[in-house]
Scaffold this motif. Structure first.
Motif: not given
Length: 264
Positions: A38-41, A44-51, A225-228, A241-245
């Protein structure tokens, strides 16, 4: 610690408990893999939620998702109880008791979240939980100081993760199985990358809690999610963000190794 707990911790009557607790690490691995994806997405420009709530909900949408979620809840609960037993283990130092107690709370919270999602109650996402927690603290006497203390505590945890990864101290949590001379280099690499990535994300969460304290605005407190989102707005944000994902995914793969090699 009771005799029942002692026998469980020694690996005799606690074989089932130990296997369930080890499964908790494996489930954590799945969760971190989904979070990493999700974080990688997002990078890459997605509106996904990373939680974690959204990640568990994603698992629930797969075939047999409800079964997997209930199994995850049981595994997290078993691991939380195992950590709680460690906290009350005779001879444990105060620092180790506090660390095990904190992990027990974390895994119990994950068990509750997995249960809520399995029952069809999505619950609050990470940012909403962080804001609600900060808002509750703000209402207490010296509330801003309490929120600031939480922020500093999270930053302390972030530094711990980075140091643990960079100095390979996570190897102290593992042991080679009979017939295995040493852990593979891949496990070490995954652990190093994974712990550092988690530390970076947690550090941003801590900074956001400090921002909430300084501005007396609980809405500025955020979860992963807010941190990302914050990292995304920084210079070179999408790449970071991609690297963190990818780092979260690495931690997920490391967790599978931990399920097998963890010192229990």
């Amino acid at each position: 610690m009771t005799s029942a707990t002692s026998s469980a911790r020694s690996g005799t009557s606690g074989d089932v408990w130990e296997k369930a607790a080890r499964a908790g690490y494996a489930v954590s691995g799945v969760l971190h893999l989904v979070l990493g994806f999700l974080i990688v997405q997002i990078g890459l420009g997605s509106d996904a939620e990373a939680d974690q709530t959204h990640a568990l909900a994603s698992v629930g949408h797969t075939p047999l998702g409800a079964v997997v979620l209930w199994a995850a809840a049981i595994a997290f609960l078993a691991l939380g109880l195992w950590q709680l037993a460690d906290a009350f283990r005779g001879g444990a130092e105060g620092k180790d008791r506090a660390k095990s107690g904190g992990k027990a709370v974390m895994y119990a919270a994950l068990a509750f979240t997995a249960t809520s999602v399995a029952m069809g109650s999505g619950g609050k996402n990470g940012d909403q939980q962080a804001q609600g927690f900060a808002g509750t603290l703000m209402e207490a006497p010296a509330g801003r100081a309490l929120v600031g203390a939480v922020g500093l505590g999270i930053i302390g945890g972030a530094i711990y993760h980075v140091v643990k990864g960079a100095r390979k101290k996570f190897l102290e949590d593992l042991k080679a199985l009979p017939g295995h001379r040493e852990l593979g280099a891949g496990v070490v690499w995954l652990g190093r990358v994974g712990y550092v990535a988690k530390g970076i994300a947690l550090g941003v969460v801590g900074i956001l809690f400090l921002s909430a304290a300084f501005t007396a605005n609980a809405q500025k407190a955020k979860g992963i999610d807010g941190a990302v989102e914050w990292l995304l707005g920084a210079p070179g944000g999408p790449v970071v963000v991609v690297l963190v994902g990818l780092g979260f995914a690495a931690y997920g793969l490391y967790s599978f190794a931990r399920a097998r090699y963890a010192r229990m």
